[in-house]
Design a protein around this motif. Sequence first.
Motif, PDB file in Angstrom:
ATOM      1  N   LEU A   1     -10.346  43.709 -27.831  1.00 26.22           N
ATOM      2  CA  LEU A   1     -11.566  43.295 -28.522  1.00 26.22           C
ATOM      3  C   LEU A   1     -12.205  44.420 -29.315  1.00 26.22           C
ATOM      4  O   LEU A   1     -12.862  44.175 -30.319  1.00 26.22           O
ATOM      5  CB  LEU A   1     -12.584  42.770 -27.515  1.00 26.22           C
ATOM      6  CG  LEU A   1     -12.559  41.283 -27.186  1.00 26.22           C
ATOM      7  CD1 LEU A   1     -13.721  40.943 -26.286  1.00 26.22           C
ATOM      8  CD2 LEU A   1     -12.607  40.444 -28.435  1.00 26.22           C
ATOM      9  N   ARG A   2     -12.008  45.625 -28.876  1.00 24.58           N
ATOM     10  CA  ARG A   2     -12.628  46.737 -29.593  1.00 24.58           C
ATOM     11  C   ARG A   2     -12.071  46.850 -31.009  1.00 24.58           C
ATOM     12  O   ARG A   2     -12.743  47.325 -31.909  1.00 24.58           O
ATOM     13  CB  ARG A   2     -12.393  48.037 -28.827  1.00 24.58           C
ATOM     14  CG  ARG A   2     -13.068  48.062 -27.462  1.00 24.58           C
ATOM     15  CD  ARG A   2     -12.777  49.326 -26.709  1.00 24.58           C
ATOM     16  NE  ARG A   2     -11.340  49.524 -26.516  1.00 24.58           N
ATOM     17  CZ  ARG A   2     -10.826  50.544 -25.834  1.00 24.58           C
ATOM     18  NH1 ARG A   2     -11.619  51.447 -25.309  1.00 24.58           N
ATOM     19  NH2 ARG A   2      -9.521  50.662 -25.692  1.00 24.58           N
ATOM     20  N   GLU A   3     -10.850  46.379 -31.176  1.00 27.35           N
ATOM     21  CA  GLU A   3     -10.218  46.448 -32.496  1.00 27.35           C
ATOM     22  C   GLU A   3     -10.343  45.134 -33.256  1.00 27.35           C
ATOM     23  O   GLU A   3     -10.342  45.114 -34.484  1.00 27.35           O
ATOM     24  CB  GLU A   3      -8.733  46.799 -32.343  1.00 27.35           C
ATOM     25  CG  GLU A   3      -8.487  48.140 -31.686  1.00 27.35           C
ATOM     26  CD  GLU A   3      -7.022  48.380 -31.414  1.00 27.35           C
ATOM     27  OE1 GLU A   3      -6.197  47.493 -31.751  1.00 27.35           O
ATOM     28  OE2 GLU A   3      -6.691  49.449 -30.865  1.00 27.35           O
TER      29      GLU A   3
ATOM     30  N   VAL B   1      -2.512  45.496 -17.319  1.00 31.09           N
ATOM     31  CA  VAL B   1      -3.919  45.864 -17.468  1.00 31.09           C
ATOM     32  C   VAL B   1      -4.053  47.316 -17.023  1.00 31.09           C
ATOM     33  O   VAL B   1      -3.797  47.634 -15.858  1.00 31.09           O
ATOM     34  CB  VAL B   1      -4.849  44.971 -16.622  1.00 31.09           C
ATOM     35  CG1 VAL B   1      -6.308  45.282 -16.944  1.00 31.09           C
ATOM     36  CG2 VAL B   1      -4.549  43.498 -16.844  1.00 31.09           C
ATOM     37  N   ALA B   2      -4.434  48.188 -17.934  1.00 30.93           N
ATOM     38  CA  ALA B   2      -4.541  49.606 -17.615  1.00 30.93           C
ATOM     39  C   ALA B   2      -5.748  49.867 -16.722  1.00 30.93           C
ATOM     40  O   ALA B   2      -6.737  49.128 -16.748  1.00 30.93           O
ATOM     41  CB  ALA B   2      -4.650  50.425 -18.903  1.00 30.93           C
ATOM     42  N   ARG B   3      -5.667  50.926 -15.934  1.00 28.96           N
ATOM     43  CA  ARG B   3      -6.774  51.327 -15.071  1.00 28.96           C
ATOM     44  C   ARG B   3      -8.028  51.556 -15.919  1.00 28.96           C
ATOM     45  O   ARG B   3      -7.988  52.145 -16.990  1.00 28.96           O
ATOM     46  CB  ARG B   3      -6.407  52.605 -14.318  1.00 28.96           C
ATOM     47  CG  ARG B   3      -7.531  53.129 -13.418  1.00 28.96           C
ATOM     48  CD  ARG B   3      -7.162  54.488 -12.877  1.00 28.96           C
ATOM     49  NE  ARG B   3      -6.068  54.392 -11.921  1.00 28.96           N
ATOM     50  CZ  ARG B   3      -6.212  54.158 -10.620  1.00 28.96           C
ATOM     51  NH1 ARG B   3      -7.432  53.990 -10.137  1.00 28.96           N
ATOM     52  NH2 ARG B   3      -5.181  54.107  -9.824  1.00 28.96           N
ATOM     53  N   GLY B   4      -9.146  51.052 -15.421  1.00 22.89           N
ATOM     54  CA  GLY B   4     -10.418  51.260 -16.083  1.00 22.89           C
ATOM     55  C   GLY B   4     -10.749  50.265 -17.173  1.00 22.89           C
ATOM     56  O   GLY B   4     -11.823  50.339 -17.767  1.00 22.89           O
ATOM     57  N   ARG B   5      -9.849  49.313 -17.432  1.00 21.98           N
ATOM     58  CA  ARG B   5     -10.105  48.319 -18.470  1.00 21.98           C
ATOM     59  C   ARG B   5     -10.715  47.063 -17.864  1.00 21.98           C
ATOM     60  O   ARG B   5     -10.596  46.788 -16.663  1.00 21.98           O
ATOM     61  CB  ARG B   5      -8.806  47.948 -19.199  1.00 21.98           C
ATOM     62  CG  ARG B   5      -8.091  49.108 -19.841  1.00 21.98           C
ATOM     63  CD  ARG B   5      -8.956  49.874 -20.832  1.00 21.98           C
ATOM     64  NE  ARG B   5      -9.358  49.084 -21.976  1.00 21.98           N
ATOM     65  CZ  ARG B   5      -8.643  48.979 -23.095  1.00 21.98           C
ATOM     66  NH1 ARG B   5      -7.480  49.595 -23.221  1.00 21.98           N
ATOM     67  NH2 ARG B   5      -9.086  48.257 -24.110  1.00 21.98           N
TER      68      ARG B   5
ATOM     69  N   VAL C   1     -16.095  42.114 -21.748  1.00 23.61           N
ATOM     70  CA  VAL C   1     -14.737  42.661 -21.614  1.00 23.61           C
ATOM     71  C   VAL C   1     -14.348  43.470 -22.841  1.00 23.61           C
ATOM     72  O   VAL C   1     -14.998  43.420 -23.884  1.00 23.61           O
ATOM     73  CB  VAL C   1     -13.709  41.522 -21.386  1.00 23.61           C
ATOM     74  CG1 VAL C   1     -14.134  40.642 -20.221  1.00 23.61           C
ATOM     75  CG2 VAL C   1     -13.529  40.669 -22.648  1.00 23.61           C
ATOM     76  N   ASP C   2     -13.260  44.244 -22.698  1.00 23.59           N
ATOM     77  CA  ASP C   2     -12.736  44.970 -23.854  1.00 23.59           C
ATOM     78  C   ASP C   2     -11.336  44.514 -24.243  1.00 23.59           C
ATOM     79  O   ASP C   2     -10.825  44.903 -25.289  1.00 23.59           O
ATOM     80  CB  ASP C   2     -12.760  46.483 -23.618  1.00 23.59           C
ATOM     81  CG  ASP C   2     -12.152  46.897 -22.300  1.00 23.59           C
ATOM     82  OD1 ASP C   2     -11.079  46.385 -21.950  1.00 23.59           O
ATOM     83  OD2 ASP C   2     -12.746  47.745 -21.614  1.00 23.59           O
ATOM     84  N   GLN C   3     -10.702  43.681 -23.404  1.00 24.47           N
ATOM     85  CA  GLN C   3      -9.417  43.089 -23.728  1.00 24.47           C
ATOM     86  C   GLN C   3      -9.450  41.606 -23.380  1.00 24.47           C
ATOM     87  O   GLN C   3     -10.226  41.186 -22.518  1.00 24.47           O
ATOM     88  CB  GLN C   3      -8.278  43.738 -22.932  1.00 24.47           C
ATOM     89  CG  GLN C   3      -7.917  45.141 -23.362  1.00 24.47           C
ATOM     90  CD  GLN C   3      -6.743  45.667 -22.560  1.00 24.47           C
ATOM     91  OE1 GLN C   3      -6.706  45.517 -21.341  1.00 24.47           O
ATOM     92  NE2 GLN C   3      -5.788  46.273 -23.234  1.00 24.47           N
ATOM     93  N   VAL C   4      -8.599  40.814 -24.033  1.00 27.07           N
ATOM     94  CA  VAL C   4      -8.539  39.383 -23.760  1.00 27.07           C
ATOM     95  C   VAL C   4      -7.081  38.957 -23.632  1.00 27.07           C
ATOM     96  O   VAL C   4      -6.231  39.347 -24.446  1.00 27.07           O
ATOM     97  CB  VAL C   4      -9.204  38.559 -24.882  1.00 27.07           C
ATOM     98  CG1 VAL C   4      -8.992  37.063 -24.656  1.00 27.07           C
ATOM     99  CG2 VAL C   4     -10.692  38.869 -24.964  1.00 27.07           C
TER     100      VAL C   4
ATOM    101  N   PHE D   1     -11.965  37.326 -32.625  1.00 26.89           N
ATOM    102  CA  PHE D   1     -11.843  36.900 -31.238  1.00 26.89           C
ATOM    103  C   PHE D   1     -11.757  35.384 -31.083  1.00 26.89           C
ATOM    104  O   PHE D   1     -10.787  34.843 -30.575  1.00 26.89           O
ATOM    105  CB  PHE D   1     -13.035  37.448 -30.444  1.00 26.89           C
ATOM    106  CG  PHE D   1     -13.167  36.907 -29.047  1.00 26.89           C
ATOM    107  CD1 PHE D   1     -12.150  37.050 -28.133  1.00 26.89           C
ATOM    108  CD2 PHE D   1     -14.331  36.260 -28.648  1.00 26.89           C
ATOM    109  CE1 PHE D   1     -12.277  36.567 -26.843  1.00 26.89           C
ATOM    110  CE2 PHE D   1     -14.472  35.780 -27.375  1.00 26.89           C
ATOM    111  CZ  PHE D   1     -13.439  35.945 -26.469  1.00 26.89           C
ATOM    112  N   GLU D   2     -12.793  34.673 -31.554  1.00 26.58           N
ATOM    113  CA  GLU D   2     -12.827  33.231 -31.325  1.00 26.58           C
ATOM    114  C   GLU D   2     -11.700  32.520 -32.074  1.00 26.58           C
ATOM    115  O   GLU D   2     -11.060  31.621 -31.527  1.00 26.58           O
ATOM    116  CB  GLU D   2     -14.183  32.658 -31.743  1.00 26.58           C
ATOM    117  CG  GLU D   2     -14.328  31.179 -31.396  1.00 26.58           C
ATOM    118  CD  GLU D   2     -15.755  30.700 -31.539  1.00 26.58           C
ATOM    119  OE1 GLU D   2     -15.954  29.480 -31.486  1.00 26.58           O
ATOM    120  OE2 GLU D   2     -16.656  31.547 -31.699  1.00 26.58           O
TER     121      GLU D   2
END
Length: 242
Positions: A221-223, A29-33, A204-207, A228-229
Amino acid sequence: MIELQDVTRRYRRGARDRVTALSSLDLRVARGRTLGVVGPNGAGKSTLFGIIAGLVRPDHGRVLIDGEPALSWVRTHGIGLLPDRIRLPERHSIDESLRRLAILDGCARGEVAARVGRALEITGLSAQAKTRCGSLSHGLRQRVGIAQLLLRPRAVILLDEPLSGLDPLWRARFREILALLRDASPGLTVLLSSHELNETARLVDQVAVIREGRLADHFDLREELADFERRVLNSLDPASSS
């Protein structure tokens, strides 16, 4: 960055039986995510959070935060943790509990009253500040747990089912509180577990999808918001896609 390398954790169940909570898990998990961790009950989500927080030791593998062993990093920097079951001193009032938590968290004594007052106001608990924790509903306990996250800036926050017990109004308000936490701590990294897929997608922006202690899927998720579901459900039950 938070990095888990080949992490395995097993628990004893009875004299001979052992349950594997996490199995050879790799995750970055990158910083800020903001990462949403989703999966069924027993998938290993709470164990994952406990290991990152330094409360649980893995049987195998490494956990690093900014390149440093997680336990060492947490001892130096602290970490924000909202567990899935909040334990509060039953006889203490809400504001007394938060004052004690603020002091334990390293807040200067001269700043404690102001910090607690702000946290109570943001979480809508000012009117109940003198209420004993033992009489609180599940939803109010959850808001006390959220309030303690507001007591000082942090670099990493772990939220285990933060929406549990919250009514629709406070679920919406929680999104605003998460934004406040980000504003207070530029570069804040958040891991959030939830069974609420729609709400998770808003937060969130990642899952990361965890199934039977393993990473079943990991995406941005941004991409891939549109998928997602579908991807979560397919990861949890691969047979459903056949």
